[in-house]
Structure formats: structure tokens, C-alpha cells
Design an enzyme around this catalytic site. Structure first.
Site, PDB file in Angstrom:
ATOM      1  N   LEU A  27       0.817  -1.213   0.000  1.00  0.00           N
ATOM      2  CA  LEU A  27       0.000   0.000   0.000  1.00  0.00           C
ATOM      3  C   LEU A  27       0.850   1.261   0.000  1.00  0.00           C
ATOM      4  O   LEU A  27       0.341   2.353   0.224  1.00  0.00           O
ATOM      5  CB  LEU A  27      -0.934   0.016   1.224  1.00  0.00           C
ATOM      6  CG  LEU A  27      -1.887  -1.170   1.371  1.00  0.00           C
ATOM      7  CD1 LEU A  27      -2.765  -1.001   2.609  1.00  0.00           C
ATOM      8  CD2 LEU A  27      -2.752  -1.344   0.131  1.00  0.00           C
ATOM      9  N   GLU A  68      14.281   8.971  -0.262  1.00  0.00           N
ATOM     10  CA  GLU A  68      14.277   7.513  -0.375  1.00  0.00           C
ATOM     11  C   GLU A  68      15.285   7.001  -1.400  1.00  0.00           C
ATOM     12  O   GLU A  68      16.063   6.082  -1.121  1.00  0.00           O
ATOM     13  CB  GLU A  68      12.880   7.030  -0.753  1.00  0.00           C
ATOM     14  CG  GLU A  68      11.865   7.127   0.356  1.00  0.00           C
ATOM     15  CD  GLU A  68      10.574   6.460  -0.036  1.00  0.00           C
ATOM     16  OE1 GLU A  68      10.476   5.223   0.075  1.00  0.00           O
ATOM     17  OE2 GLU A  68       9.646   7.180  -0.481  1.00  0.00           O
ATOM     18  N   ASP A 105       3.895   6.338  -5.116  1.00  0.00           N
ATOM     19  CA  ASP A 105       3.450   6.325  -3.721  1.00  0.00           C
ATOM     20  C   ASP A 105       3.570   7.701  -3.087  1.00  0.00           C
ATOM     21  O   ASP A 105       2.689   8.144  -2.345  1.00  0.00           O
ATOM     22  CB  ASP A 105       4.277   5.325  -2.909  1.00  0.00           C
ATOM     23  CG  ASP A 105       4.147   3.902  -3.425  1.00  0.00           C
ATOM     24  OD1 ASP A 105       3.270   3.655  -4.270  1.00  0.00           O
ATOM     25  OD2 ASP A 105       4.943   3.047  -2.989  1.00  0.00           O
TER      26      ASP A 105
END
Length: 342
Positions: free
Chosen positions: A113, A148, A160
Site C-alpha cells: 500500500l 528515499e 506512492d
């Protein structure tokens, strides 16, 4: 001063994987996704000590570090440390304040998710509020990608971060040079309600490490694996078809595109599916599902099933007996938000 923030998790509806470099840089990526009412949460306040105190309360992990530039392996709390370090370097002129950062998420890491990237977005949103930084949705999402991918060296795409920052139903385009276009969709109320009633979200009980799958996918592009690259082009086109189905309220077409997209996605890397996922798919179809797919990189985590709402309970009961867990969820129109508590 206490600052809190939250960012919504997302369901990847179509085109997932085309937002990953090098494919998106070479050919452009297209993704259709929607955020749900499951969130990553952050609280920031002054540290009760002279150190930086970091807590992942859902994982039961805590660490105290000096209020100074970070060095060495960042360990289990790398997301909080990575954001703290970047904010201090880029916006605070190398000032490293003693603060306390506490986080938790409604979904486990590796759920599919977008939980890790959503947490980074929530962290940046909270830091921006705490230090009064003027950052918009594009700024927050891009900064999350840089933390990231560049600072922490984590593999993955970009959808995301942008989903968490913007919220709602979005058709996203990804190009080289970090160029991203987010196109919010205006979904009619009855389509929104029908789709919520038709979707069943199921956690397989197996969290997976997406990096290995994503690395295999990227390697296939670099090596010119025709099957994998052709599958990604099909996924791009299916993201467009998914957008059109949503805007027209064609739920049967929505389900058909989801299923064909899942079949194409399985061609991108060998580890995207496995016998356990195949068995769950078969179980779902036996009990009323008309489409299914794994959300995220694949290999485990959450699966989505589409069914006629009249068959929903039959499907839920069958999946509930398969060892995992059915999650109740609704769509979220709101992206990352922050607020101050007096």
C-alpha cells in the site's frame, strides 16, 4: 509545541511499475491510483532530553541519537533519520535541533500500500509544519523521492509519494528528469460508492520486500528483456483505460482492465506472483470475484478483489477463512495534512 501529520496509503489500480526508473525515464510511465482511509501518522515535539528521540511505536522501536549530523548505518529508523537529516541540511542551515519524532502506520511495511513512502511524506509534512517551511504537494512528494532514492538508496518508483501528498483518484505521468504530472480525477458520487462496495481489500499475512522485485524489474529493462518491457507498455495503456472506465462509471470495464493489468504485471518479474497468490486468486473467483490483483510490487502484502456488491459477503467469508484478513476501507479524497496542537 506539538505538531502532527498524517498521509494516506494508496491502492495501485493500474500502471504500477511504469513509474520505476529506468523505464519511466526512457519511455514515460502512467499510473492510476487512489488513496484510502488508512494512514501513516507522525507527531513531532521538543525532545525531553538534549538528544533527538525517535520512536516507531507500532514496531516497538526507539532510539536516541545526538543532535548532530548522522553517520554510519541508519538502522531500523532510517526513514525518520533520513528525513531529519535532509531537512536540517537543506532548510535549517545545518542546524540539528533536539526534537522527538513518533510514528505509526495503519499498515505494516511491505504491505503493498506504499506504506514506507507514505511515512516519508507524512514525516516531511510534519517537519514542514514544525519548522514553518513553505512546501506544496509537488515539493513534498519530490523531496520524499529524493530522500528515499538518493539519500537512503532505497529501490522503488514515484507513485506512492505523489499519491500520499495529493490524495484522491489520480492519473499520474512520469518522465525523465524528475518530471511528474498529477491529474486529479473528478469521480461521480455514485461511481465512488459503487466502487467502494465492489472492492475487497485482503491482507495475505505475508509482508514482502519490494526492493528485490523492483530491482529484478529494473534489470529486465536495462537488459532489454522483451517480455518484461512489452508488459510495461501494456500497463501504461491500461492505466489510460482504467482512467476512462472510472470517469464513465463502467465498473465492469474497470474490473476487466484490472485483471488484464495484473496478468501483464506478472510478466515483468518472476517473483511478482507465487503459488499462494495464485491459490487466493482461484478462491476469490470461485466465490464471486470478477477481478483480482496484488497492490504494489507483488509477492505478497495486500490483494484487491472486485465483485458484484451483492456477492461481497460470500467473497469476504471465503477469504476470511484463508488465513489472512479482510480490511474495511473507504477511499480518501484528502492528501497529506498537518496541524498544531496547543
Amino acid at each position: 509545541m506539538i505538531v502532527r501529520a498524517r498521509a494516506p496509503l494508496r491502492l495501485g489500480l493500474a500502471g504500477g511499475g511504469t513509474d520505476v526508473s529506468p523505464f519511466s525515464d526512457l519511455h514515460g510511465g502512467q499510473v492510476m491510483n487512489v488513496t484510502i482511509d488508512k494512514f501513516a501518522y507522525v507527531t513531532i515535539d521538543d525532545s525531553p532530553s538534549s538528544d533527538v528521540e525517535l520512536y516507531a511505536t507500532d514496531a516497538g522501536v526507539a532510539e536516541r541519537i545526538p543532535a548532530a549530523p548522522l553517520q554510519g548505518d541508519l538502522g531500523a529508523l532510517q526513514l525518520s533519520k533520513g528525513v531529519y537529516s535532509r531537512i536540517c541540511r537543506q532548510f535549517l542551515q545545518e542546524h540539528y535541533p533536539a526534537i522527538r519524532v513518533r510514528t505509526h502506520s495503519d499498515a505494516p511495511p511491505g504491505s503493498g500500500l506504499g506504506s514506507s513512502s507514505t511515512m516519508v511524506v507524512a514525516l516531511i509534512t510534519a517537519f514542514a509544519e514544525y519548522f514553518s517551511l513553505a512546501l506544496g504537494e509537488y515539493d513534498i512528494a519530490q523531496l520524499a523521492c529524493e530522500v528515499e532514492r538518493n539519500d537512503l538508496g532505497l529501490s522503488g518508483g514515484k507513485q506512492d509519494q505523489y499519491a500520499a501528498a495529493f490524495g484522491g483518484f489520480n492519473f499520474m505521468e512520469f518522465y525523465g528528469g524528475d518530471r511528474v504530472i498529477v491529474n486529479p480525477l473528478r469521480i461521480k458520487d455514485w461511481v465512488w460508492a459503487e466502487l467502494e462496495a465492489s472492492l475487497v481489500l485482503y491482507f495475505t499475512g505475508v509482508s514482502r520486500e519490494s526492493a528485490r522485485i523492483i530491482d529484478e524489474q529494473a534489470r529486465n529493462v536495462v537488459e532489454g528483456n522483451n517480455q518484461s518491457v512489452e508488459a510495461m507498455f501494456r500497463l501504461k495503456e491500461e492505466a489510460v483505460q482504467m482512467k476512462e472506465a472510472l470517469l464513465r462509471g463502467d465498473i465492469k470495464r474497470f474490473a476487466s482492465v484490472m485483471q488484464s493489468g495484473w496478468e501483464a504485471k506478472k510478466q515483468m518479474a518472476r517473483s511478482i506472483s507465487n503459488p499462494d497468490i495464485d491459490a487466493l486468486e482461484a478462491l476469490g473467483f470461485k466465490h464471486g470475484a470478477i477481478a483480482s490483483k496484488v497492490s504494489g510490487a507483488g509477492g505478497g502484502g495486500f490483494m484487491m478483489f472486485v465483485c458484484d456488491p451483492a456477492d461481497r459477503m460470500r467473497l469476504v467469508q471465503a477469504l476470511s477463512g484463508a488465513g489472512g484478513r479482510v480490511y474495511d476501507s473507504r477511499f480518501s479524497a484528502e492528501g497529506a495534512i498537518s496541524w498544531r496542537v496547543s
